[in-house]
Design an enzyme around this catalytic site. Sequence first.
Site, PDB file in Angstrom:
ATOM      1  N   HIS B  61       0.846  -1.209   0.000  1.00  0.00           N
ATOM      2  CA  HIS B  61       0.000   0.000   0.000  1.00  0.00           C
ATOM      3  C   HIS B  61       0.876   1.253   0.000  1.00  0.00           C
ATOM      4  O   HIS B  61       1.274   1.753   1.048  1.00  0.00           O
ATOM      5  CB  HIS B  61      -0.905  -0.005   1.242  1.00  0.00           C
ATOM      6  N   ASN B  95      -4.837   6.246  -6.870  1.00  0.00           N
ATOM      7  CA  ASN B  95      -5.435   7.590  -6.795  1.00  0.00           C
ATOM      8  C   ASN B  95      -4.453   8.663  -7.257  1.00  0.00           C
ATOM      9  O   ASN B  95      -4.178   9.637  -6.572  1.00  0.00           O
ATOM     10  CB  ASN B  95      -5.944   7.883  -5.381  1.00  0.00           C
ATOM     11  N   ASN B 280      -5.594   9.574   7.169  1.00  0.00           N
ATOM     12  CA  ASN B 280      -6.911   9.018   6.957  1.00  0.00           C
ATOM     13  C   ASN B 280      -6.797   7.530   6.652  1.00  0.00           C
ATOM     14  O   ASN B 280      -6.126   7.173   5.692  1.00  0.00           O
ATOM     15  CB  ASN B 280      -7.581   9.737   5.773  1.00  0.00           C
ATOM     16  N   ASP B 307       0.853   2.553   3.779  1.00  0.00           N
ATOM     17  CA  ASP B 307       0.055   3.663   3.239  1.00  0.00           C
ATOM     18  C   ASP B 307       0.959   4.892   3.043  1.00  0.00           C
ATOM     19  O   ASP B 307       0.547   6.025   3.304  1.00  0.00           O
ATOM     20  CB  ASP B 307      -1.129   3.981   4.157  1.00  0.00           C
ATOM     21  N   HIS B 311       3.625  14.121   0.922  1.00  0.00           N
ATOM     22  CA  HIS B 311       3.118  15.460   0.602  1.00  0.00           C
ATOM     23  C   HIS B 311       4.254  16.460   0.775  1.00  0.00           C
ATOM     24  O   HIS B 311       5.136  16.254   1.607  1.00  0.00           O
ATOM     25  CB  HIS B 311       1.964  15.842   1.528  1.00  0.00           C
TER      26      HIS B 311
END
Lengths: 309, 426
Positions: B61, B95, B280, B307, B311
Site C-alpha cells: 500500500h 489515486n 486518513n 500507506d 506530501h
Amino acid sequence: MPRKDLLDIVSLEREEIDCLLDQAVPFKELFTRSVKKVPALKGKSVLTLFYEPSTRTLSSFEVAANRLSADVTNFAVAQSSIVKGESVRETVETLQAMRTDYIIVRHSRSGLPSTIARMTKASVINAGDGAHAHPTQALLDAFTIKEKFPDPTGKRVLIVGDILHSRVARSTSTILKKLGLEVAYLGPGSLVPKVGPENVLRFTNYEEAMKWKPDIVYLLRVQMERQDVQYFPSLREYHRLYGVTEERLRRIDGEGLYIMHPGPVNRGVELCDGVLDYSRSLINDQVENGIAVRMAVLYWLKPGGEVVG
Amino acid sequence: MSLLIRNARIASEDSTSLRDGDVLVEGGIICSIGTGLSAPEGAKVIDAKGRLLMPAMFDAHVHFREPGQEAKETIATGTEAAINGGITGVVMMPNTKPAIDSAPVVRMVLDSAAKNSRIPVYTSGCITKDRAGKELAGIDGMRGLGVKMLTDDGDSVADPAVLLRAMQYATEFGMFFASHCEVPELAGPRALNEGVVSYRLGIKGTPAAAEEIIIDRDIRLAHAAGAHIHIQHVSSKVGMETIRWWKQRGDVKVTAEVAPHHLLFTEEDIGDFDTHYKMNPPLRTKADTEALLQGLIEGVFDLIATDHAPHTPFEKSQDFVSAPNGITGLETALVSLYHYFVATGKFGWDLVVKRYSAEPRRMMGLEPVPVEEGKPADFILFDTEAETTFSLDFMRSKSRNTPFLDKTLKGRVDLVVLGDQVLLER
Ligand SMILES: [Zn+2]
C-alpha cells in the site's frame, strides 16, 4: 517566561491566568478617569485580521490597543477566507514586512492562529478560531465572575446550549476549571459531545440542571450558521427546552443566580425579553471587562520570539 | 556476482528463533547456507557478525503520486525510499492524477517503473472510472497488464450496488478488491478521530463508526459475490473485531492490513494541530492502538502496509484542516517496528517477516522470498545494535512528512540485496 502568543487557554498555567486577571484590574480602574490612555505600548503596532465578521470583538480589541497608545490598523481581508497555506504565508509575510508587533486574528478555521503564530515573530492573539478557542473571552468571563465572587473556588457554572460548535464553551469552561469552579453542560444531545473534557457534568434537561444548584447560568449563542446539518428540530423547540423562558427566569431570580452570555443575544431563542431588565445579568459587565482584559493581554505578551515554520 | 555473508542470524516467518550461518549467493540465487563457507574467487564478502539476515519487505500500500503529482513523489524517488527502508517490492495505489483506471494509465506507470525503478513495482487499478464511484473502470484491460488488486483507495465506493457488480464481474478474472473504508457523510473534514481531541481542537472528527460500517458492508458484499476482499489500513478496535468475526465464520475470503502509524500513535499525538499526525483513517485512541496490536499478533491482520503518503512541506505547513492527509512510511516502517515492538518483546522477527514480507507477496500472487537454498536472493541485513536518525539527509523520498523527522530509533537497514544486485549498502 514571557509568552509570545495567546492561542488558547489550555496551555496557560494557573499563575499566568492569575497574573493576567490581576493586571486587568488597574486597567479597568483607568476607565473611570478623564484620560483613559496609558503610554505602555507607544510606538508598537497592532494589526487586526478578522476573517469572520464581529463588530463587538473587533472594536473591543481596537479600544484596548488604543488605550495602550499602540497604533492600530485593521488589515482589510478579502471576503474569501484564507485556507490555503499559500495565502496564509503570503499574508503573514506581508504583515512581517510591515513590522507588525501584534496580530489579532479571527478565522472560522480551527487552528489557523496557531499556524500563523508559527510563521511570524509578531505576537499572535487568537480572537476566536472556528470551534477551537476564544481565550480573551474566557479571560473576560473569569474576570467578570471574580468581580462577583472574589474567591470563586467551588462556585458552579451551568453552560447552556451548543457546546459542540462553541469555542466560548471550550475556553471558558477550561479557564473556570483551572480557577477551581465546577462546570456543567446543558443542551441537546446532538450538541453536547459525550467525550468532552473530564470532570464536566452533562445535563439534558433544565430540571436536573437546576437541582445541581448552579450559581451562574451561562447561555451560549445559538450559531445557526455554524451548523452543517440539523442538530435540533426548530428554534421554537430549542427555546422551549433549553432557553431561559419567562418562567425559568423567575426561578433563576428566585434562587439568586447570575446570567451571562457572550453576546450578541438571539432574543427569544437563548433568552426571553425579560432578561434585558434582569438585575443579575452580567452581560454588559462582560463587554466592559473585555476591554480591560484585552489591554492586560497586549501588555503581557512579548513579541519577537522564534519563527518555527 | 558472488556474495558471501558470514556470521549472520537468519530470520524466517516459520520460527521464533534465529538460525546462525553463512549465506552464499551466486548468480542471484542463494546457493548455500552453512557454517564456515569459503568465498569463491572474486566474491564480495560481508561479515555480518550478529546482524540479522532476513527476507526483504514488501509493501502492498504505497502512494507514488505518478502520474500527476510528481512534486510529492515519483516512482524513482518512491522506490529509492523503499530500498532505503529495506523493501524490495511495492503495490501502488491508483489515486493518481489521472487515476489508474484503464490499460493506458497502467502501461504508463509500468513503463516508468521499468525505466526508473530498481525494484519491482506493482500497481493496483481503480474499481470505478476516475474513482468517481459510478462507472466500472477498464477492468479487463488492466488485468491484461497484470493488475490484480482493484481499489478506489482514498475513498469507499459509496454505492454498494456498484461495488457488488464490480465484485461479481472481476472475481471471474481472478482479481481481488481492496477497500478504503469510510462513510463520507460521517467523515467530516477527514482530519482526526471524533473524540476528546477533536472536541478540544474544535474540528469535526470522523467517528470510528464511519470506518466500521464500511468494513462490515464490504465484507458482506464480498460474501454475497464470492469475492476476495482486502480491508486496508484498519484503525479501530471494532473494525478489527468485525474482521475477526467474519474470518471466524470462514465462508468469505477476507484479508486485512494495519499500518505502523495506527499501531504507534494516538489522537493525543496531534497536540497543537501538528499536521504530521493528520492521516486518513485518523489516529484513534490508546484502546484502539492496543487492540490493533493484539489483532496483529493474533493474525487478524494478514499484513503490515505503510500507506506511504508523501506530501510537500508546503502542503503540510497549512492549517490542520487544509493540510492533506497522510505521512510517509517506507523509510521508517521496519526500523520503527523493530524499535517499538521487536526490541521490546511485543512480537518476534517471525511476525515481521510473515506480515511484512511473505503474506503481502502471497496476497499479490507472488512467491515469498525466504532465506533458503535455491531461492532467489531478496534479502536485507539489519543491525539491531545500530541506530537510524531520520534526518533530511537520510531520507530519499521527495517528501519528509513523517512524525519521525529528525528522530533517532534503534535499528538500521545495512544492506539490501535483490538478485545479483546490491541495492543498498551502509
Ligand atoms: Zn490509503
